[in-house]
Design an enzyme around this catalytic site. Structure first.
Site: not given
Ligand code: ARG
Length: 458
Positions: A285, A283, A110, A290, A325, A155, A277, A322, A23, A317
């Site tokens: 646009n 055109k 975690n 959009e 994110k 409306t 365009s 992961q 990650s 967990y």
């Molecule tokens: N990269 C992990 C996440 O974003 C961090 C936590 C990882 N924890 C683990 N027990 N592998 O969730």
């Protein structure tokens, strides 16, 4: 085996596994938060007797160095170290030796990730609030400038009743104010430190979570280690509010796209904010609008995608988490762009007064005709029916309400007299809407004054 967790393994990790599970390519966005967390954590390890004074100093100095390396783009991010946390920990151990190797006492990735994300979100929400404030003030400014302009409201996308254009802009300012309120409320829930929850069960060492919280600017600490390490309600909430703001932006964008067509012709957009365009020379646009509309699909998708990830996860967990994110980073980035885009468009918008005026009257005045009869004592349902008959008559004759003579009107009801003809003005129609929050000039001025005061505009 060079992994921080390598002890129990006897084979090298398959390189595909490294690629698939890493990650660090995206969670390095949390690096500065992770370092701030480590500073506070190191201090608390010192207080708990895990680190000596000298070790703490070494660790803090090394963290400064790591921060510098990251900011200068010199940090060597390693995919084989999986994520931002283990990259920073490894570098810390390289720089500070055994003192650095103590940093992961009484903490887990975690509780670390849940804390980093809260720290990150707090900053992002503050800048989002700034952007939203700017957009609201632009809407107030445009409202003030368009106080004298009347437009039809729609409306079912059918002309409904005349309103002041200012009323329209203030409507969106009101929506973004509610979004602002949501964000402020969210900040309150965000204000809780997970660190000290460990991997799932809490931690063994006598760390002082309250002091860590104070140092990191949290006013509360989480009260259950299982909840703190496994819940992603706060990420969902951020994604929801982003999607909600996106929906408001998208509807505003859609209106402006319609209004800038030749068919409506109510507004025109500056050339500098439109695109052409490659084949049709005429055109111009509204691509910016959009894309604001289109990107709202992503904002909604990101929310749904994390909800699906969370549904059915065994409690505590799981690596699935992961996946929180990328949607989060994407939504915050997308929203920031969309807010800026709409502010630019609103700033550059020009109104076509003639077109607005010509469109505002006509059949949008038929409710006023009914209300006239109500004032003369007729029950509304009856008055509605008569005004409906007048409408049908006009359509059949190919006439507009403004063309009606008193004589014609009186064939529908002898309650009509010559004042009824004066009703046939969109301005007047709007100014009859005197209820609190209605579109009458005096009322819109009152709401505008309140809005200006609330926004700090003099
Ligand atoms: N990269 C992990 C996440 O974003 C961090 C936590 C990882 N924890 C683990 N027990 N592998 O969730």
């Amino acid at each position: 085996m060079d992994k921080p967790w390598g002890g129990r393994f006897s084979e090298e990790t398959d390189s595909f596994v490294e690629e698939f599970t890493e990650s660090v390519s995206f969670d390095r966005e949390l690096a500065l938060q992770d370092i701030a967390l480590s500073r506070a954590h190191a201090r608390s390890l010192k207080k708990a007797g895990v680190m000596s004074k000298e070790e703490l100093e070494k660790v803090l100095k090394s963290l400064d160095e790591i921060e510098r390396e990251i900011k200068e783009g010199k940090f060597n991010w390693r995919r084989d170290l999986e994520d931002v946390h283990m990259n920073i920990e490894r570098r810390l151990t390289e720089l500070a030796g055994p003192a650095g190797a103590k940093i992961h006492t009484a903490r887990s990735r975690n509780d670390q990730i849940a804390t980093d994300e809260r720290l990150y979100l707090r900053e992002k929400i503050l800048s989002l609030l700034e952007e939203l404030g700017g957009l609201r003030r632009t809407l107030v400014k445009r409202a003030e400038e368009s106080l004298g302009l009347i437009t039809p409201s729609y409306t079912h996308l059918q002309r409904a009743q005349p309103i002041r254009l200012a009323h329209y802009f203030l409507a969106f300012r009101e929506m973004f104010l509610k979004d602002t309120d949501r964000l402020v409320d969210f900040l309150r829930r965000l204000d809780e430190l997970p660190l000290g929850s460990g991997a799932v069960a809490g931690v063994d060492f006598a760390i002082d979570r309250f002091t860590v919280a104070r140092e990191l600017g949290f006013s509360r600490i989480s009260r259950n280690s299982l909840q703190a390490t496994s819940d992603r309600d706060f990420i969902l909430e951020a994604l929801f509010i982003s999607a909600q703001i996106g929906l408001h932006l998208s509807r505003l964008a859609e209106d402006l796209i319609l209004w800038s067509t030749e068919e409506f012709g109510f507004v025109s957009l500056p050339d500098s904010l439109c695109t052409g365009s490659s084949i049709m020379p005429q055109k111009k646009n509204p691509d910016l609008l959009e894309l604001v509309r289109g990107k709202t699909g992503r904002l909604i998708g990101n929310l749904v995608s994390l909800m699906v990830v969370l549904k059915g996860l065994p409690t505590a967990y799981n690596r699935d988490l992961q996946e929180d994110k990328e949607p989060l980073f994407d939504s915050l980035r997308t929203l920031d762009g969309s807010l800026k885009a709409l502010r630019k468009i609103l700033d550059g918008l020009e109104f076509n007064e003639e077109r607005l005026k010509a469109s505002a009257g006509g059949f949008t005045l038929m409710t006023d005709l009914a209300n006239y009869l109500v004032r003369k004592g007729l029950p509304f349902r009856k008055a509605h029916e008569i005004a409906g008959k007048v409408t049908a008559y006009l359509i059949e004759k190919g006439k507009k309400p403004e063309d009606l003579s008193l004589q014609e009107l009186r064939t529908f009801s002898d309650l009509f007299d010559k004042e009824a003809l004066e009703l046939m003005s969109p301005e007047r129609s709007a100014d009859m809407k005197i209820s609190f929050g209605g579109t009458a000039r005096e009322e819109v001025i009152r709401r505008l004054d309140v809005a200006k005061r609330e926004e700090g505009i003099s």
